[in-house]
Design a protein around this motif. Structure first.
Motif, PDB file in Angstrom:
ATOM      1  N   GLY B  46       0.860  -1.063   0.025  1.00 35.64           N
ATOM      2  CA  GLY B  46      -0.102   0.080  -0.045  1.00 35.64           C
ATOM      3  C   GLY B  46       0.797   1.349   0.097  1.00 35.64           C
ATOM      4  N   ILE B 137       9.152 -12.183   1.118  1.00 38.02           N
ATOM      5  CA  ILE B 137       8.004 -12.890   1.372  1.00 38.02           C
ATOM      6  C   ILE B 137       7.878 -14.041   0.730  1.00 38.02           C
ATOM      7  CG2 ILE B 137       6.565 -11.883  -0.347  1.00 38.02           C
ATOM      8  CD1 ILE B 137       5.702 -12.189   3.279  1.00 38.02           C
ATOM      9  N   LEU B 167      -1.225  -9.549  -6.382  1.00 32.36           N
ATOM     10  CA  LEU B 167       0.288  -9.889  -6.989  1.00 32.36           C
ATOM     11  C   LEU B 167       1.087  -8.614  -6.833  1.00 32.36           C
ATOM     12  CD1 LEU B 167      -0.760 -11.633 -10.161  1.00 32.36           C
ATOM     13  CD2 LEU B 167       0.177 -12.707  -8.295  1.00 32.36           C
ATOM     14  N   GLY B 169       3.619  -6.181  -3.928  1.00 34.14           N
ATOM     15  CA  GLY B 169       4.934  -6.465  -3.414  1.00 34.14           C
ATOM     16  C   GLY B 169       5.000  -7.677  -2.577  1.00 34.14           C
ATOM     17  N   GLU B 189      -5.759 -10.514 -10.065  1.00 33.71           N
ATOM     18  CA  GLU B 189      -5.199  -9.232  -9.619  1.00 33.71           C
ATOM     19  C   GLU B 189      -5.664  -8.025 -10.692  1.00 33.71           C
ATOM     20  OE1 GLU B 189      -2.477  -7.478  -7.935  1.00 33.71           O
ATOM     21  OE2 GLU B 189      -3.444  -5.801  -9.156  1.00 33.71           O
ATOM     22  N   GLN B 256      -4.443 -11.798  -0.675  1.00 35.19           N
ATOM     23  CA  GLN B 256      -3.401 -10.967  -0.436  1.00 35.19           C
ATOM     24  C   GLN B 256      -3.490  -9.559  -1.088  1.00 35.19           C
ATOM     25  OE1 GLN B 256       0.630 -11.535   0.302  1.00 35.19           O
ATOM     26  NE2 GLN B 256       0.166 -13.656   1.691  1.00 35.19           N
ATOM     27  N   SER B 258      -4.467  -5.540  -0.779  1.00 32.91           N
ATOM     28  CA  SER B 258      -3.957  -4.748   0.433  1.00 32.91           C
ATOM     29  C   SER B 258      -5.190  -4.302   1.037  1.00 32.91           C
ATOM     30  CB  SER B 258      -3.195  -3.583   0.354  1.00 32.91           C
ATOM     31  OG  SER B 258      -2.497  -3.397  -1.148  1.00 32.91           O
ATOM     32  N   GLY B 265      -5.278   1.080  -0.891  1.00 26.48           N
ATOM     33  CA  GLY B 265      -4.808  -0.372  -1.024  1.00 26.48           C
ATOM     34  C   GLY B 265      -5.992  -1.012  -1.899  1.00 26.48           C
ATOM     35  N   TYR B 266      -6.964  -1.394  -1.291  1.00 30.23           N
ATOM     36  CA  TYR B 266      -8.010  -2.304  -1.802  1.00 30.23           C
ATOM     37  C   TYR B 266      -8.789  -1.653  -3.128  1.00 30.23           C
ATOM     38  CZ  TYR B 266     -11.482  -5.992  -2.289  1.00 30.23           C
ATOM     39  OH  TYR B 266     -12.031  -7.198  -2.654  1.00 30.23           O
ATOM     40  N   TYR B 315      -4.754 -14.312   5.071  1.00 30.79           N
ATOM     41  CA  TYR B 315      -3.077 -14.180   4.754  1.00 30.79           C
ATOM     42  C   TYR B 315      -2.737 -12.899   5.538  1.00 30.79           C
ATOM     43  CZ  TYR B 315       1.287 -16.156   3.438  1.00 30.79           C
ATOM     44  OH  TYR B 315       2.370 -16.970   3.448  1.00 30.79           O
ATOM     45  N   LEU B 437       7.382  -9.434  11.420  1.00 33.64           N
ATOM     46  CA  LEU B 437       6.718 -10.673  11.490  1.00 33.64           C
ATOM     47  C   LEU B 437       7.528 -11.876  12.007  1.00 33.64           C
ATOM     48  CD1 LEU B 437       4.281 -12.440   8.775  1.00 33.64           C
ATOM     49  CD2 LEU B 437       5.571 -13.529  10.554  1.00 33.64           C
ATOM     50  N   GLY B 485       1.024  -4.661   7.930  1.00 29.78           N
ATOM     51  CA  GLY B 485       0.189  -5.275   7.051  1.00 29.78           C
ATOM     52  C   GLY B 485      -1.405  -5.255   7.154  1.00 29.78           C
TER      53      GLY B 485
HETATM   54  N1  LIG Z   1       2.745 -12.738   5.877  1.00 29.57           N
HETATM   55  C1  LIG Z   1       1.982 -11.719   6.106  1.00 29.57           C
HETATM   56  O1  LIG Z   1       1.733 -11.224   7.198  1.00 29.57           O
HETATM   57  C2  LIG Z   1       1.712 -10.931   4.871  1.00 29.57           C
HETATM   58  C3  LIG Z   1       2.216 -11.706   3.747  1.00 29.57           C
HETATM   59  C4  LIG Z   1       1.888 -10.699   2.511  1.00 29.57           C
HETATM   60  C5  LIG Z   1       0.954  -9.841   2.418  1.00 29.57           C
HETATM   61  N2  LIG Z   1       0.386  -9.420   3.440  1.00 29.57           N
HETATM   62  C6  LIG Z   1      -0.661  -8.258   3.483  1.00 29.57           C
HETATM   63  O2  LIG Z   1      -1.090  -8.659   2.372  1.00 29.57           O
HETATM   64  C7  LIG Z   1      -1.577  -7.607   1.708  1.00 29.57           C
HETATM   65  C8  LIG Z   1      -0.813  -7.297   0.574  1.00 29.57           C
HETATM   66  O3  LIG Z   1       0.263  -6.808   0.489  1.00 29.57           O
HETATM   67  P1  LIG Z   1       1.057  -6.301  -0.758  1.00 29.57           P
HETATM   68  O4  LIG Z   1       2.646  -5.793  -0.231  1.00 29.57           O
HETATM   69  O5  LIG Z   1       1.322  -7.273  -1.549  1.00 29.57           O
HETATM   70  O6  LIG Z   1       0.313  -4.964  -1.138  1.00 29.57           O
HETATM   71  P2  LIG Z   1       0.288  -4.434  -2.475  1.00 29.57           P
HETATM   72  O7  LIG Z   1      -0.310  -2.979  -2.106  1.00 29.57           O
HETATM   73  O8  LIG Z   1       1.935  -4.110  -3.069  1.00 29.57           O
HETATM   74  O9  LIG Z   1      -0.230  -5.129  -3.606  1.00 29.57           O
HETATM   75  C9  LIG Z   1      -2.082  -5.535  -3.399  1.00 29.57           C
HETATM   76  C10 LIG Z   1      -2.368  -5.840  -4.676  1.00 29.57           C
HETATM   77  O10 LIG Z   1      -3.526  -6.185  -4.701  1.00 29.57           O
HETATM   78  C11 LIG Z   1      -4.318  -5.560  -5.788  1.00 29.57           C
HETATM   79  N3  LIG Z   1      -5.721  -5.555  -5.564  1.00 29.57           N
HETATM   80  C12 LIG Z   1      -6.141  -4.676  -4.638  1.00 29.57           C
HETATM   81  N4  LIG Z   1      -7.312  -4.550  -4.499  1.00 29.57           N
HETATM   82  C13 LIG Z   1      -7.936  -5.709  -5.420  1.00 29.57           C
HETATM   83  C14 LIG Z   1      -9.003  -6.535  -5.909  1.00 29.57           C
HETATM   84  N5  LIG Z   1     -10.230  -5.994  -5.172  1.00 29.57           N
HETATM   85  N6  LIG Z   1      -8.995  -7.413  -6.786  1.00 29.57           N
HETATM   86  C15 LIG Z   1      -7.685  -7.883  -7.255  1.00 29.57           C
HETATM   87  N7  LIG Z   1      -6.759  -7.054  -6.863  1.00 29.57           N
HETATM   88  C16 LIG Z   1      -6.874  -6.134  -5.995  1.00 29.57           C
HETATM   89  C17 LIG Z   1      -3.577  -4.316  -5.952  1.00 29.57           C
HETATM   90  O11 LIG Z   1      -3.717  -4.014  -7.511  1.00 29.57           O
HETATM   91  C18 LIG Z   1      -2.318  -4.638  -5.666  1.00 29.57           C
HETATM   92  O12 LIG Z   1      -1.558  -5.185  -6.787  1.00 29.57           O
HETATM   93  C19 LIG Z   1      -1.261  -6.492   2.630  1.00 29.57           C
HETATM   94  O13 LIG Z   1      -2.276  -6.159   3.304  1.00 29.57           O
HETATM   95  C20 LIG Z   1      -0.055  -7.140   3.498  1.00 29.57           C
HETATM   96  O14 LIG Z   1      -0.080  -6.611   4.936  1.00 29.57           O
HETATM   97  C21 LIG Z   1       0.762 -10.093   4.761  1.00 29.57           C
END
Ligand SMILES: NC(=O)c1ccc[n+]([C@@H]2O[C@H](COP(=O)([O-])OP(=O)(O)OC[C@H]3O[C@@H](n4cnc5c(N)ncnc54)[C@H](O)[C@@H]3O)[C@@H](O)[C@H]2O)c1
Ligand SMILES: NC(=O)c1ccc[n+]([C@@H]2O[C@H](COP(=O)([O-])OP(=O)(O)OC[C@H]3O[C@@H](n4cnc5c(N)ncnc54)[C@H](O)[C@@H]3O)[C@@H](O)[C@H]2O)c1
Lengths: 555, 555
Positions: B46, B137, B167, B169, B189, B256, B258, B265-266, B315, B437, B485
């Motif tokens: 995000g 990750i 998909l 970060g 995605e 996953q 955001s 994010g979302y 997740y 984490l 997260g």
């Molecule tokens: N192990 C963990 O604790 C862990 C691991 C990975 C991610 N996370 C959590 O997962 C989330 C994602 O992390 P990130 O770094 O990949 O975030 P990010 O913002 O880089 O990626 C999120 C992706 O989701 C896509 N997206 C958003 N809304 C969508 C929807 N409605 N449908 C389809 N795609 C959608 C976005 O285009 C983006 O590519 C975060 O909340 C993060 O904290 C937690």
């Protein structure tokens, strides 16, 4: 439950003075002379505790007795949870009390966890083992009323009447602080024993239980410009509105009932005191409801007095926050004591500098008092305070003293103290610490960081950095708390205590900690744009990478 | 905005390797190969940033370049605010990001402060300068799916279809983690560029934009027990309900996107992606409203799939929390990945152990990989991972690696690495850190500390103690964050990074930190009553003053 008293003298029970100091100060917090309800491990401020329960207390004592000089004890909400190997120069104890993930940070949830035995409310100096009885707060209160007198009444409270509430662990300092400033005090307190206690320790002059009598005595003394402090038995939420309807307007009005805690602190009006106490256990929901109502009434009376000319200020107990919750929309019309009187001091890195004589000998404190008066003759308010304190303040528990010192002064004092220990001018090491209420150690939007110039009141990176800096600087113990005076949800703050043991290593630790700890205050206030803090940073060489420029016409 | 790339090689630009490592890792976080939106200083998750703004970035670089070997730089939400004199053995940098007093800890208030330029969201490794691209990750995701495969499918995902979303970060690691476990993945995605990026880095096998085609491909591959990962362009809140109504039930479902950030994010459904992006700026209130609705729909679809037999798990993105706010009362019916798959590892002190080669030479990572495989031949899952990683993982930014190690193993690995540097087996110092984490570093009731045995999920004394312990142990830099997260209000956590510079002092620091840091995990889980943690403490000599006894039939 058993009476606890700190060991005295120059003999070690532990493997080193850092552990020994922690052990003695933990015990000292629970000394019947010092703490409010030692049998329940409660030190002050509602339910501020020194250890989670007696089993935890015993385990703390045992852990400290055995702790090696390269080990660090970890304390989680008053329970010793681990011992790790670090370095001789590292802190011997690291403490975290009452911290909650923000979305769960409510009193209700806290009480649930407390009932499960998982958490403890540490207030500021209770859970960080550096409470020194009411003297600790006496000095801060003295400074506040002195600053108020300077701002509003030409430097003295002579002939002025102050009305306040609460004679508890901290509030009990008010009558003496006011008479030390030559003023007249009416202190409303619901618990007769608390009043008696302040009489016994000579913090309070007389007790009365009739409002008319109290007012008559106060007026007479004020007319004669004679200082007097009057303990009035009653409930603020009844007495203050009555004063208003009688047309009695004091010169100053404030409050130190434990309004931050609507269940175990504030006592509701409209019900006898002993019934209130049993209602607290029997029907906590109803109790809270009544207490919240009473706080609204209480706050409105203060607002009325202010309307009619009294100088009103909030003394850090969240009464305004509680009243606002109960619909008093203008509760925040009167300022907190910090922006009104304390922040200008914070911009100099000034803050509480307290110490205790581990020898137990009051003469050691006399020696330190004189050393400071000699080292800082230009600090006249401090000198006057030290003289009065020596004459009028009874020690509670280990002999101790407090005064406020600024950036550059605290480390100087630390070195002086370490030299006194080294030379044998005092009979055992000195322990130097402070309240969490300091210039760079707290985030508390209704108190210490109320109305910051840049709007950063609620940013809590600062106390976190303060705890980390004090750990990196080698304090003997470091603590990080949630809650404190304004209650769960409303503040995060850090503290440090460091031992001057007379060694070279002790000198390095004490001067490093006492330089970096108040440096956080300069840094925090400079970053918020206070001209005076920026100036102090430049004059005294505090390194600030993105030093802001001063803006005309701002403090 | 300018392209940033970490210096490589064995030449110091700073006064010591601790500062140099901080400088390089800060830059590496913003390397276009590593971070998601480096021009906006956004690294991942995000709005997780490495510095508050470009002026702060420049000041950080300058501060690190000039920092003395007995100084400590203080960073408040991505801004360098002070430099204090400490000790050569103290951390060189102390970082606090996004911390707020709990009663103010909401996204709304955070965004207000962010708009004033006073605060920064640091996620976990963005603001603590130890992001190493999606590989970081990938390994955790690999471990999670491996554990899931073991628990539900006899050790392999062969022939099983997993549906997930996002998909970005972190989420971008999912397709490769699943195919590494021989499974089939459909990753939904909404952003075509993100899908393309994962194709380019070989984390993803194919992109399709038709749901029927995706399902057909997945079914075919599963039938043939062939691993494949399919990036499906679409919005989860549309695609998943459609799957349900088509009667398509995957074997595993998770997510996953955001979801933790409903504004930045979302992405809401029912509106083309580019229009959503402009709505975000034009009408953030409406955007949030739509996003919250979509998350409820998305979560319900996951619940439906679970109802029909899919293994569902959360997740760590707070999708359940958001859906619950929007009235999905049973949102928490599916478990978080931690209690389901990770906690048993935490009870061994297992957690993320990551390192980067400051030389910039990928060969240095090969050397370290082999050293670990040699030192821990019995850790077969780790060995298998390291082999696959070497073969299939493209480096992003500085060459780096991660694996999970337990209590007693991390400090051993630290010493091995320091020896490699000392011997010149690698070309420059190695920097060893981790995600926030970890087993003893985080309080996050919807993720890492969900459903703790004793109900202590929300108690945040633990991450505070972890930050203090790492500071006392002499990590090169230590960080304490709010948010991450699961977003503002929902987590507090700490991190450390320490340099193995090949010196004796480096060995002491690295082994002390890497022993005490995971010790916090043993202590935290033993205190909560997990039998395995109690056992490990006893077997491996972690000192716990009030050691609880094990209870039969509990984990
Ligand atoms: N192990 C963990 O604790 C862990 C691991 C990975 C991610 N996370 C959590 O997962 C989330 C994602 O992390 P990130 O770094 O990949 O975030 P990010 O913002 O880089 O990626 C999120 C992706 O989701 C896509 N997206 C958003 N809304 C969508 C929807 N409605 N449908 C389809 N795609 C959608 C976005 O285009 C983006 O590519 C975060 O909340 C993060 O904290 C937690
Ligand atoms: N400088 C500061 O920041 C500062 C200083 C002192 C106190 N405080 C705050 O002030 C409050 C008091 O602290 P304390 O340590 O004295 O607490 P305490 O609990 O020891 O004492 C509170 C006293 O108030 C009395 N009281 C409660 N309700 C009352 C009512 N309605 N009318 C009259 N008396 C009533 C109680 O009987 C008790 O004696 C706390 O909230 C504390 O945090 C802040």
């Amino acid at each position: 439950p058993r009476p606890v008293r700190a060991p005295r003298g120059n003999t070690l029970h532990c493997n080193g003075w850092h552990q020994e100091a922690a052990l003695r100060m933990l015990c000292n917090n629970l000394d019947p002379e010092t703490g409010e309800k030692p049998d329940e491990l409660i030190v002050y401020g509602g339910t501020g505790k020194a250890a989670r329960n007696w089993a935890c207390f015993d385990a703390l004592v045992l852990s400290l007795l055995n702790l090696e000089n390269d080990e660090t004890l970890l304390v989680q909400s008053g329970k010793p949870v681990g011992i790790v190997k670090t370095y001789p120069t590292a802190p011997r104890v690291l403490i975290a009390n009452a911290n909650l993930v923000p979305a769960w940070a409510t009193w209700d949830y806290f009480h649930e966890l407390e009932a499960k035995g998982l958490i403890m409310f540490g207030q500021m100096t209770a859970g960080s083992w550096i409470y020194i009885g009411t003297q600790g707060i006496l000095q801060g209160t003295y400074e506040t009323f002195a600053a108020l007198a300077e701002k509003h009444f030409g430097g003295s409270l002579a002939g002025k009447i102050t009305v306040t509430g609460g004679l508890g662990g901290m509030g009990g300092a008010q009558p003496l602080a006011i008479t030390m400033n030559d003023g007249v005090a009416i202190c409303v307190e619901v618990d007769r024993q608390r009043i008696q206690r302040r009489l016994d320790t000579r913090y309070l002059d007389v007790m009365v239980d009739d409002l008319n009598q109290a007012i008559a005595m106060a007026r007479q003394a004020a007319a004669a410009k004679k200082p007097i402090s009057i303990g009035l038995l009653g409930n603020c939420a009844e007495v203050l509105p009555e004063m208003v309807s009688m047309g009695f307007v004091p010169d100053v009005v404030t409050d130190q009932t434990s309004a931050h805690d609507e269940l175990n602190g504030y006592v509701p009006a409209g019900i006898p005191y002993d019934e209130a106490l049993s209602l607290r256990k029997k029907d906590p929901k109803r109790y809270i409801d009544m207490a919240m109502d009473s706080m609204a009434v209480h706050c409105r009376a203060i607002l009325d007095m202010m309307q009619r000319g009294a100088v009103a200020f909030d003394y850090g107990n969240n009464l305004r926050g509680q009243a606002l919750k109960r619909g008093v929309h203008n509760a925040f019309d009167f300022p907190g004591f910090v922006p009104a009187y304390i922040r200008p001091l914070f911009c100099e890195g000034e803050g509480p500098f307290r110490w205790a004589a581990l020898s137990g000998d009051p003469q050691d404190i006399v020696v330190t008092d004189h050393a400071l008066m000699e080292a800082f003759p230009e600090k006249t308010r401090m000198v006057r305070w030290l003289q009065m304190a020596e004459a009028r303040v009874a020690h509670m528990g280990l002999p101790a003293r407090i005064c406020w010192l600024g950036y550059g002064e605290r480390d100087k004092a630390g070195k002086i103290f370490n030299d006194l220990v080294r030379k044998g001018a005092v009979k055992a090491p000195l322990v130097i610490g402070r309240d969490h209420l300091d210039c760079g150690s707290v985030a508390s939007p209704n108190r210490e960081t109320e109305a910051m110039r840049d709007g950063s009141d609620a940013i809590a990176d600062w106390p976190v950095l303060n705890a980390l800096v004090n750990t990196a600087s080698g304090a003997s113990w470091v603590s990080f708390h949630h809650g404190g005076g304004v209650g769960i949800g409303y503040a995060l703050h850090a503290g440090q205590v460091t031992v001057a043991d007379g060694t070279d290593e002790g000198e390095v630790r004490v001067t490093t900690v006492l330089r970096n700890d108040p440096a956080m205050g300069i840094i925090r206030h400079a970053d918020a744009g206070y001209n005076r803090a920026i100036e102090v940073a430049q004059e005294r060489g505090v390194k600030i990478p993105m030093m802001p420029s001063q803006e005309k016409g701002r403090p």
